[in-house]
Design a protein around this motif. Sequence first.
Motif, short mmCIF file in Angstrom:
data_model
loop_
_atom_site.label_atom_id
_atom_site.label_comp_id
_atom_site.label_asym_id
_atom_site.label_seq_id
_atom_site.Cartn_x
_atom_site.Cartn_y
_atom_site.Cartn_z
N GLY A 18 0.82 -1.21 0.00
CA GLY A 18 0.00 0.00 0.00
C GLY A 18 0.85 1.26 0.00
O GLY A 18 0.55 2.22 -0.70
N CYS A 19 1.91 1.24 0.78
CA CYS A 19 2.82 2.39 0.80
C CYS A 19 3.51 2.56 -0.54
O CYS A 19 3.58 3.67 -1.09
CB CYS A 19 3.86 2.23 1.91
N ALA A 20 4.01 1.46 -1.10
CA ALA A 20 4.69 1.53 -2.39
C ALA A 20 3.73 2.02 -3.47
O ALA A 20 4.11 2.86 -4.31
CB ALA A 20 5.25 0.15 -2.77
N ARG A 21 2.49 1.55 -3.45
CA ARG A 21 1.50 1.99 -4.43
C ARG A 21 1.19 3.48 -4.27
O ARG A 21 0.91 4.16 -5.24
CB ARG A 21 0.22 1.19 -4.27
N GLY A 22 1.30 3.97 -3.03
CA GLY A 22 1.09 5.39 -2.77
C GLY A 22 2.33 6.24 -3.03
O GLY A 22 2.32 7.44 -2.77
N GLY A 23 3.41 5.62 -3.52
CA GLY A 23 4.62 6.35 -3.85
C GLY A 23 5.45 6.73 -2.63
O GLY A 23 6.25 7.66 -2.68
N ILE A 24 5.28 5.98 -1.54
CA ILE A 24 5.96 6.30 -0.29
C ILE A 24 7.04 5.25 -0.03
O ILE A 24 6.78 4.05 -0.03
CB ILE A 24 4.96 6.28 0.89
#
Length: 159
Positions: A91-97
Amino acid sequence: MIILGLDPSLTSTGWGIIRAEGSRISHIANGQIKTNAQTPMAERLAYIDTVLAAVIADYNPDVAAIEEVFVNDNPKSTLKLAHARGVTMLGCARGGISVTEYSTRLVKKAIVGTGAASKEQVQAMLRVLLPGSKVIGPDAADALAVAICHANHRGLAGR
């Protein structure tokens, strides 16, 4: 810098958001993503993903920090934890974080000064470090501690 701390779990994933400006930190928000144990695992994981996506959209964190997985006596519990952890990292990676991982001992040491600190000691120090904040529950407290650990170590992460 806005930091999202995560304490993943299939039953109650804790999240905490802090702002770090130099050596100063301040509380923004925290919460727990609770799932129903009677619901199929895939639906529980999807729910964690949906709520985490909303948290990311609402608070727009710059970075995320997460506790490393630990192996406990029950392999099934460890595997469930790993599933929840994978969903939160995705979820973080998908959010660019970008996500940085910290061991539980390092988180405790960053907050209390010893890696062998109890949960109660960590929660007591959170009241000192984030005065006036209302922490939703123990999983949210752990997530805030991870975020603070990252705030303390962010200059070292690239070294």
